[in-house]
Scaffold this motif. Structure first.
Motif, PDB file in Angstrom:
ATOM      1  N   SER A 139       1.804 -14.867  -3.713  1.00  0.00           N
ATOM      2  CA  SER A 139       1.417 -13.708  -4.526  1.00  0.00           C
ATOM      3  C   SER A 139       0.054 -13.173  -4.122  1.00  0.00           C
ATOM      4  O   SER A 139      -0.183 -11.953  -4.121  1.00  0.00           O
ATOM      5  N   THR A 140      -0.853 -14.073  -3.755  1.00  0.00           N
ATOM      6  CA  THR A 140      -2.191 -13.626  -3.351  1.00  0.00           C
ATOM      7  C   THR A 140      -2.136 -12.873  -2.029  1.00  0.00           C
ATOM      8  O   THR A 140      -2.767 -11.818  -1.867  1.00  0.00           O
ATOM      9  N   ALA A 141      -1.370 -13.406  -1.067  1.00  0.00           N
ATOM     10  CA  ALA A 141      -1.250 -12.724   0.222  1.00  0.00           C
ATOM     11  C   ALA A 141      -0.648 -11.334   0.058  1.00  0.00           C
ATOM     12  O   ALA A 141      -1.109 -10.366   0.669  1.00  0.00           O
ATOM     13  N   GLU A 142       0.358 -11.216  -0.787  1.00  0.00           N
ATOM     14  CA  GLU A 142       0.978  -9.911  -1.021  1.00  0.00           C
ATOM     15  C   GLU A 142       0.027  -8.964  -1.734  1.00  0.00           C
ATOM     16  O   GLU A 142      -0.047  -7.774  -1.409  1.00  0.00           O
ATOM     17  N   GLN A 143      -0.708  -9.482  -2.705  1.00  0.00           N
ATOM     18  CA  GLN A 143      -1.678  -8.638  -3.413  1.00  0.00           C
ATOM     19  C   GLN A 143      -2.764  -8.166  -2.453  1.00  0.00           C
ATOM     20  O   GLN A 143      -3.155  -6.986  -2.462  1.00  0.00           O
ATOM     21  N   PHE A 144      -3.260  -9.073  -1.604  1.00  0.00           N
ATOM     22  CA  PHE A 144      -4.300  -8.702  -0.643  1.00  0.00           C
ATOM     23  C   PHE A 144      -3.775  -7.672   0.358  1.00  0.00           C
ATOM     24  O   PHE A 144      -4.506  -6.762   0.757  1.00  0.00           O
ATOM     25  N   LEU A 145      -2.517  -7.800   0.751  1.00  0.00           N
ATOM     26  CA  LEU A 145      -1.927  -6.831   1.676  1.00  0.00           C
ATOM     27  C   LEU A 145      -1.853  -5.455   1.031  1.00  0.00           C
ATOM     28  O   LEU A 145      -2.254  -4.445   1.629  1.00  0.00           O
ATOM     29  N   ARG A 146      -1.334  -5.389  -0.186  1.00  0.00           N
ATOM     30  CA  ARG A 146      -1.247  -4.099  -0.883  1.00  0.00           C
ATOM     31  C   ARG A 146      -2.630  -3.484  -1.061  1.00  0.00           C
ATOM     32  O   ARG A 146      -2.829  -2.273  -0.824  1.00  0.00           O
ATOM     33  N   SER A 147      -3.573  -4.290  -1.485  1.00  0.00           N
ATOM     34  CA  SER A 147      -4.919  -3.774  -1.750  1.00  0.00           C
ATOM     35  C   SER A 147      -5.602  -3.305  -0.473  1.00  0.00           C
ATOM     36  O   SER A 147      -6.333  -2.306  -0.472  1.00  0.00           O
TER      37      SER A 147
END
Length: 605
Positions: free
Chosen positions: A199-207
């Motif tokens: 979830s963190t990797a995906e959030q960082f990618l989106r951001s």
């Protein structure tokens, strides 16, 4: 390893750039990380196979051994997020590489963290993940420590940690496995990832994607070759070391200007000669924040300079403002066998007197641009006086010139041009401050600089030579037109440009810096920034159609991702020199802006 002769094949740097203004990395089309330095731009590489296939470590997400594959590499639109799609007989997968960067808690979050997302796209591809970082330019092997969900690499000042949902055994043993679901690899230096992985990797990618797209939306880039200017702006942005504001010349060290030339230099530093052009590029796209950070880096260096001639500005500084950049040669293979491999750059010891004018031109907006609300904090009168006195003290001293000749000292036209321009800027500051004494000094020195520029004029040929008493021509004198010293509508501007075309331009429209021998012989490759200066000069003198034609040619010398090198071999179109070269991208941005203004293109889309 054997260097490739330039006449036999076309050479390009088939790599993509990622970064977040804290670190930079280069990823090949086979997904391997060719270059990544931690914890700073100018630190040792932790992955450096670009310069040594044995000592450079490895970080790759490659197909199973022996499998043929095809690769397609591209950026997510308007971002520095890089995607590499690999197709094999067994299937297809995508590796998304990025360095997190986004706004958080009223600051930019830009950790020493490199994230790789692995996605199966078709079939069931078998892959192999290898992660073997090294230290001290490949002389230090790191000890691996296995934990429950990560691998720690120990032996540097801080821990490198790989956190992943791939079975650690596969990574530790470099075993092949089937990629049938999305996997993540998060590599950190220092502070590790302590949050949930997926979830963190995906959030960082989106951001991160959102950040870059908003940054591009906030630029004032017109529609003339807009895509190329956007890519150049994105590349230039991440060459700024945000912690101090310094902007480095290039990501790499020791990529040769031409194979076998030994012109292999470390460009991971901040050159004062680039200041005016870099600030112009950011101003042209309407980005104030980067300008302000760079201003304060320059101002910080300026406060350490006194009027003692022994305390002069250097041609370049480290990203922290470090003055001593002692050059060393490393025992590494070199890029395609090209030695020496150098770190540090002895050009910091050279006498390059144009830097004083560069500083004055660079600092001018601090005093005349109304967006800077507190110029007093940079002690304006002190800084300007010091730069003027340094111009005064060096007016009659030879120097190494813009191109940093190592054993040649002359009275360079380009140096006097920046004396002239710097004094012109100082006069504007003096007027703003109401300081008549400063204005008088600047006016006197400007006239003295003008007399020395005119001493470079070969009236018979209608051209300014590279130095007083010299017959040689130099592409840097294109700046006589671009900086307004020569009236672009004058006959002299046209004859000067024509003479430079005749002597320095190739049939392909590329420009050499100069054609006379220097410390290392006669230059073999053309210098891209000079080619873009030529395009600007064409636009200035009213040859707009010619400028457009030549610009169109130059954008063909990018790699597959729109990234530019320092040099181009005119015979083959090969890329050489350090890469990506921020200076070349600055040239593209400024040339596009100049042409767009001539075409009355709107600044905003």
């Amino acid at each position: 390893m054997t260097a490739i002769p330039p006449s036999l094949t076309k050479h390009t740097y088939d790599m993509g750039l990622v970064g977040n203004c804290a670190f930079l990395g280069l990823i090949r089309k086979d997904t391997s990380v060719a270059w990544l330095c931690w914890p700073r731009f100018d630190s040792s590489f932790v992955f450096g196979s670009l310069l040594d296939s044995r000592k450079g470590g490895e970080y790759s997400v490659c197909p199973a051994r022996g499998q043929a594959f095809e690769s397609h590499q591209y950026y997510r639109e308007n971002t520095n997020v890089l995607c590499t799609e690999i197709t094999t007989a067994e299937g297809r997968y995508r590796v998304t590489d990025f360095a997190p960067r986004f706004s958080q808690y009223e600051r930019y979050y830009k950790p020493l963290m490199f994230i790789r997302k692995l996605e199966p796209l078709d079939g069931t591809p078998r892959i192999r993940v290898v992660c073997q970082p090294v230290g001290d330019y490949g002389t230090r092997e790191l000890h691996r420590r296995r934990s429950s969900n990560h691998i720690a690499f120990l032996g540097l000042e801080e821990e490198i940690r790989l956190t992943t949902n791939i079975p650690l055994t596969y990574v530790l043993d470099s075993d092949e496995f089937a990629l049938n679901e999305t996997k993540y690899l998060v590599l950190t230096y220092g502070a590790p990832l302590e949050a949930p992985l997926e979830s963190t990797a995906e959030q960082f990618l989106r951001s991160t994607v959102d950040y870059w797209r908003k940054w591009i939306k906030s630029t004032s880039i017109g529609d003339f070759f807009q895509q190329q200017v956007i890519r150049s702006a994105l590349a230039l942005k991440i060459h700024q070391y945000e912690d101090t504001g310094a902007i480095i010349a290039a990501t790499t060290t020791s990529l040769p200007e031409a194979p076998g030339s030994t012109r292999n230099w470390d460009y991971r530093y901040c050159w004062m000669r680039d200041t005016y052009y870099i600030l112009t590029a950011f101003s042209n796209i309407g980005h104030f924040e980067e300008m302000e950070r760079y201003f304060h880096y320059i101002a910080n260096i300026s406060t350490n300079i006194s009027t003692n001639i022994k305390d002069k500005y250097q041609p370049l500084y480290g990203i922290s403002g470090t003055s001593a950049l002692v050059e060393q040669e490393l025992d590494l293979e070199g890029y395609l066998g090209n030695k020496p491999v150098r770190i540090g750059n002895d050009a910091y010891t050279h006498i390059q007197n144009d830097v004083y004018g560069q500083v004055l031109v660079a600092l001018l907006p601090l005093y005349v641009d109304q967006r800077f609300v507190d110029p007093e904090r940079t002690a304006p009168e002190k800084l300007v006086y010091e730069a003027l006195h340094l111009i005064e003290q060096t007016m009659d001293l030879p120097d190494a010139g813009l191109w940093e000749f190592r054993h040649i000292a002359q009275y360079h036209c380009y140096t006097y041009l920046f004396h002239w321009a710097g004094c012109h800027a100082a006069r504007q500051v003096a007027f703003k401050l109401g300081n008549a004494e400063m204005e008088a000094l600047a006016t006197k020195l400007q006239l003295e600089a003008e007399r020395r520029i005119e001493a470079c004029l070969d009236a018979e040929r209608g051209v300014y030579t590279n130095a007083i008493g010299s017959t040689h021509l130099d592409a840097s004198t294109l700046q006589l037109i671009l900086m307004g010293y020569l009236d672009p509508s004058s006959e002299l501007a046209h004859t000067h440009l024509a003479a430079l075309e005749k002597e320095l331009m190739t049939p392909e429209g590329l420009f050499y810096r100069y054609r006379h021998p220097d410390d290392f012989g006669t230059p073999e490759t053309t210098f891209l920034i000079c080619s873009f200066w030529y395009v600007e000069a064409l636009a200035c003198v009213g040859r707009v159609d010619d400028a457009i034609r030549e610009f169109e040619k130059l954008v063909g010398y990018t790699n597959h991702l729109g990234l530019l090198s320092e040099d181009v071999d005119a015979r083959t179109g090969s890329q050489w020199g350090n890469f990506p070269q921020a200076y070349s991208h600055v040239g593209l941005m400024n040339a596009a802006f100049r042409i767009a203004k001539k075409l009355d293109k709107p600044n905003f889309i």
